[in-house]
Design an enzyme around this catalytic site. Structure first.
Site, PDB file in Angstrom:
ATOM      1  N   LYS A 113       0.832  -1.204   0.000  1.00 49.52           N
ATOM      2  CA  LYS A 113       0.000   0.000   0.000  1.00 49.52           C
ATOM      3  C   LYS A 113       0.867   1.255   0.000  1.00 49.52           C
ATOM      4  CE  LYS A 113      -1.498   2.133   3.456  1.00 49.52           C
ATOM      5  NZ  LYS A 113      -1.964   2.424   4.796  1.00 49.52           N
ATOM      6  N   ASP A 132      -6.376   1.086   1.355  1.00 51.01           N
ATOM      7  CA  ASP A 132      -6.228   1.214   2.805  1.00 51.01           C
ATOM      8  C   ASP A 132      -7.541   0.808   3.467  1.00 51.01           C
ATOM      9  OD1 ASP A 132      -7.994   3.270   2.443  1.00 51.01           O
ATOM     10  OD2 ASP A 132      -6.819   4.762   3.525  1.00 51.01           O
TER      11      ASP A 132
END
Ligand code: SF4
Length: 273
Positions: A113, A132
């Site tokens: 991420k 996220d």
């Protein structure tokens, strides 16, 4: 349709982290893991003043960094990651942050991420669509993806239904929507621009109406199938795999909370930390 509706109400789909360089961006993104952007923005000015470059950060110790980032979640680990990341950028990449996700993910403290956020925001990488906790929850709730139980599955699912050129923008739209409207604990559905297209909202509307006049003195729960009160429920998994409160006698999930009269049924929801 959903993305257009969100674009109409979110005028600036961009990160809320404050940064002025690639160096400041990756430091802020590493700090933001399981921490709010607002909290990160409070500590980074002092951190950037003390160590304004990869070179400066690589030359300090994690103990010194912890003193400044103590109010951030996991300060000890993040301090080690920051110094390690800066040291590797200096030693392996000649002081310049690599642009591709694979190289970024080799840096300490940089997972999939974080690498995608940096490659997207700093370098405009069109292949990045970071997932996220907000993107994960909102994409599942709305139904942009179905039953995607991991961030990677959400990323793949979104990439299938969203044009590639929109991935960066969609990432920010879903984050901001999740942060300010479709929050984890209490989504503000009455002020949401995508209510008309949201599967979660539709499921909530289908929940049974409250029953008036239940007597909590007779028991905390009321089974509307056998019409009796009880205090100790069992739990059962429904069609979607969600655990529901059930009647200990007949196993029915047609159960209400005596105090409020509300159904005990919940709609499947999606969270990651
Ligand atoms: S309708 Fe409610 S659950 Fe659906 S996206 Fe909007 S705020 Fe979230």
């Amino acid at each position: 349709m959903v993305i257009d509706a969100l674009s109409n109400v979110i005028s600036r789909p961009e990160t809320e982290l404050r940064f002025a360089s690639e160096y400041e961006l990756i430091v802020a993104v590493i700090l933001s893991a399981q921490c709010t952007d607002a909290r990160v923005n409070l500590v980074t000015p002092e951190l950037f003043k003390a160590w304004p470059t990869f070179e400066a950060l690589a030359a300090t110790t994690s103990g010194e960094v912890v003193k400044i980032i103590a109010s951030i979640s996991y300060p000890n680990n993040k301090a080690k990651h920051l110094v390690g990341m800066a040291s590797m950028v200096m030693s392996r990449y000649d002081g310049k942050l690599p642009e591709d996700q694979v190289s970024l993910m080799k840096l300490p403290g940089v997972g999939r991420k974080t690498a995608q956020v940096v490659s997207s925001v700093a370098f405009g990488d069109p292949d990045a669509l970071p997932v996220d906790t907000h993107v994960f929850r909102v994409a599942n709730r709305i139904g942009l993806v179905e039953g995607a139980g991991t961030p990677l599955k959400v990323e793949r699912g979104l990439k299938r239904v969203i044009p590639r050129g929109d991935w960066g923008r969609v990432h920010h739209l879903l984050i901001l929507h999740g942060r300010y409207t479709c929050t984890a604990r209490s989504p503000d559905c009455s002020n949401c621009a995508v209510t008309h297209a949201c599967k979660y909202y539709e499921a909530v509307q289908r929940l049974p109406k409250p029953i008036q006049g239940l007597d909590p003195a007779k028991g905390a729960y009321y089974c509307a199938t056998r019409r009796h009160y009880f205090d100790r429920p069992i739990s059962r998994s429904d069609r979607t795999g969600t655990m529901q409160i059930a009647c200990p006698k007949c196993h029915s999930m047609n159960v209400y909370l005596s105090r409020s009269g509300l159904t005990a049924k919940i709609v499947r929801d999606y969270r990651i930390d």
